[in-house]
Design a protein around this motif. Structure first.
Motif, PDB file in Angstrom:
ATOM      1  N   TRP A   1      -5.895   2.378   8.082  1.00 18.42           N
ATOM      2  CA  TRP A   1      -6.644   3.402   8.820  1.00 18.42           C
ATOM      3  C   TRP A   1      -8.104   2.994   9.026  1.00 18.42           C
ATOM      4  N   SER A   2      -8.484   1.829   8.492  1.00 17.23           N
ATOM      5  CA  SER A   2      -9.863   1.336   8.628  1.00 17.23           C
ATOM      6  C   SER A   2     -10.026   0.675   9.991  1.00 17.23           C
TER       7      SER A   2
ATOM      8  N   TRP B   1     -11.028   6.217   4.530  1.00 16.02           N
ATOM      9  CA  TRP B   1     -11.345   4.843   4.949  1.00 16.02           C
ATOM     10  C   TRP B   1     -11.469   4.733   6.463  1.00 16.02           C
TER      11      TRP B   1
ATOM     12  N   ASN C   1      -6.066  -3.539  -2.019  1.00 11.59           N
ATOM     13  CA  ASN C   1      -6.235  -4.765  -1.232  1.00 11.59           C
ATOM     14  C   ASN C   1      -7.476  -5.527  -1.678  1.00 11.59           C
TER      15      ASN C   1
ATOM     16  N   ASN D   1      -5.233  13.921  -0.991  1.00  9.27           N
ATOM     17  CA  ASN D   1      -4.774  12.595  -0.564  1.00  9.27           C
ATOM     18  C   ASN D   1      -4.526  11.739  -1.797  1.00  9.27           C
ATOM     19  N   LEU D   2      -3.362  11.082  -1.812  1.00 10.59           N
ATOM     20  CA  LEU D   2      -3.001  10.155  -2.893  1.00 10.59           C
ATOM     21  C   LEU D   2      -2.836   8.768  -2.282  1.00 10.59           C
ATOM     22  N   ALA D   3      -3.405   7.754  -2.923  1.00 14.04           N
ATOM     23  CA  ALA D   3      -3.227   6.403  -2.377  1.00 14.04           C
ATOM     24  C   ALA D   3      -3.399   5.358  -3.458  1.00 14.04           C
ATOM     25  N   SER D   4      -2.531   4.356  -3.420  1.00 13.17           N
ATOM     26  CA  SER D   4      -2.656   3.167  -4.241  1.00 13.17           C
ATOM     27  C   SER D   4      -2.638   1.979  -3.291  1.00 13.17           C
ATOM     28  N   LEU D   5      -3.811   1.439  -3.013  1.00 14.28           N
ATOM     29  CA  LEU D   5      -3.934   0.359  -2.018  1.00 14.28           C
ATOM     30  C   LEU D   5      -4.157  -0.963  -2.759  1.00 14.28           C
TER      31      LEU D   5
ATOM     32  N   PHE E   1      -6.576  -6.125   6.955  1.00 16.11           N
ATOM     33  CA  PHE E   1      -6.808  -6.565   5.587  1.00 16.11           C
ATOM     34  C   PHE E   1      -8.241  -7.061   5.400  1.00 16.11           C
ATOM     35  N   PRO E   2      -8.959  -6.775   4.291  1.00 17.12           N
ATOM     36  CA  PRO E   2      -8.502  -6.005   3.137  1.00 17.12           C
ATOM     37  C   PRO E   2      -8.728  -4.498   3.272  1.00 17.12           C
ATOM     38  N   GLY E   3      -9.071  -4.024   4.459  1.00 17.47           N
ATOM     39  CA  GLY E   3      -9.221  -2.580   4.654  1.00 17.47           C
ATOM     40  C   GLY E   3      -7.862  -1.892   4.630  1.00 17.47           C
ATOM     41  N   SER E   4      -7.898  -0.582   4.651  1.00 16.71           N
ATOM     42  CA  SER E   4      -6.662   0.191   4.782  1.00 16.71           C
ATOM     43  C   SER E   4      -6.182   0.066   6.223  1.00 16.71           C
TER      44      SER E   4
ATOM     45  N   ASN F   1      -3.101  14.684   6.243  1.00 14.63           N
ATOM     46  CA  ASN F   1      -4.181  15.497   6.806  1.00 14.63           C
ATOM     47  C   ASN F   1      -3.826  15.977   8.206  1.00 14.63           C
TER      48      ASN F   1
ATOM     49  N   PHE G   1     -12.313  14.069   7.791  1.00 17.34           N
ATOM     50  CA  PHE G   1     -11.109  14.832   8.110  1.00 17.34           C
ATOM     51  C   PHE G   1     -10.889  14.925   9.614  1.00 17.34           C
TER      52      PHE G   1
ATOM     53  N   ARG H   1       1.508  -5.442   3.213  1.00 15.21           N
ATOM     54  CA  ARG H   1       0.237  -5.955   3.752  1.00 15.21           C
ATOM     55  C   ARG H   1       0.155  -7.462   3.550  1.00 15.21           C
TER      56      ARG H   1
ATOM     57  N   ASN I   1       0.852  -1.195   0.000  1.00 14.55           N
ATOM     58  CA  ASN I   1       0.000   0.000   0.000  1.00 14.55           C
ATOM     59  C   ASN I   1       0.886   1.242   0.000  1.00 14.55           C
ATOM     60  N   LEU I   2       0.569   2.168  -0.905  1.00 12.20           N
ATOM     61  CA  LEU I   2       1.282   3.449  -0.985  1.00 12.20           C
ATOM     62  C   LEU I   2       0.289   4.565  -0.691  1.00 12.20           C
ATOM     63  N   ALA I   3       0.666   5.509   0.142  1.00 13.32           N
ATOM     64  CA  ALA I   3      -0.254   6.615   0.407  1.00 13.32           C
ATOM     65  C   ALA I   3       0.493   7.849   0.865  1.00 13.32           C
ATOM     66  N   SER I   4       0.045   8.996   0.358  1.00 14.08           N
ATOM     67  CA  SER I   4       0.502  10.286   0.833  1.00 14.08           C
ATOM     68  C   SER I   4      -0.740  11.071   1.220  1.00 14.08           C
ATOM     69  N   LEU I   5      -1.025  11.138   2.510  1.00  9.16           N
ATOM     70  CA  LEU I   5      -2.260  11.776   2.989  1.00  9.16           C
ATOM     71  C   LEU I   5      -1.905  13.137   3.598  1.00  9.16           C
TER      72      LEU I   5
END
Lengths: 140, 140
Positions: free
Chosen positions: A107-108, B107, B83, B77-81, A102-105, A83, B102, A95, A77-81
């Motif tokens: 942050w889920s 997610w 799953n 927000n950028l993300a490549s998940l 799994f399979p959520g993020s 916030n 926010f 993951r 998983n790649l992410a740039s958030l």
């Protein structure tokens, strides 16, 4: 202004150059959870000049390649958030199908405890592999 | 094997070329929520050759630039998940301080309803801006 990534490394230092650093985050259930943090306090990718965007993404994807090779996760998983901490950084997260979310993020909502997982001396292994793959960088 | 992004567009088509497409997702509370979907069924960024990785990220960041310009969000927000759908795609998500999640991720647990927000004809505006910024692409 108080900013975590201006004031602290953000994890165990694995690699750095004059523009960015790669750190290993201590996140239970997620061995190999890395962050690639831009040194300057910049908010968005598109605030960077094109050459810097390219450099940052090359390092993010080198980290992905090293983590896949060393840990053989089911997914990356790649992410740039940013916030909460609007200082440009990327999460690179290995993951597994039985990990806590799994399979959520990550942050889920948590789904399960997940098995213990990892490698002894993972930080030393990742440092060595990154030095080979990305280049020597600056001394830690 | 059944794969959503092999079988369906994944949103309203905004831009495409022979390698990827940009779609607008209908996600309540999140105007301008876009996905950039690689056409071929590939799992990870590092499964792509370097030139394709570069092309995909250039388009992702062009989408970011257009969304910032048109919608003036507080954060991108950028993300490549992948799953759930392990077919390479990027989420490009405009965020506002009063949006439903926010400062959590989209997610994460929902914090509030969030105000109605958006622009009439947002899809047409984004199509025009992307055609200017990324180039003409293929006909829709």
């Amino acid at each position: 202004m108080s900013c975590d990534f201006c004031q602290k490394p953000g994890g165990a230092l694995l690699w750095r150059d004059d523009r960015l650093r790669v750190v290993l985050v201590d996140e239970p259930g997620y061995p190999g959870f890395c962050r690639v943090i831009w040194n300057a306090h910049v908010k968005e990718m598109t605030d960077l000049p094109s050459a810097d965007r390219g450099h940052l993404m090359v390092v993010v994807l080198d980290v992905e390649a090293v983590l896949r090779n060393v840990l053989r996760p089911d997914k990356i998983n790649l992410a740039s958030l940013g916030n909460m901490t609007p200082h440009l950084h990327w999460h690179v997260i290995p993951r597994w199908r039985d990990d806590p979310h799994f399979p959520g993020s990550v942050w889920s909502a948590r789904e399960r405890e997940g098995p213990p997982r990892g490698l002894p001396d993972l930080d030393a292994i990742l440092r060595d592999r990154l030095a080979v793959r990305v280049g020597n960088g600056l001394p830690r």
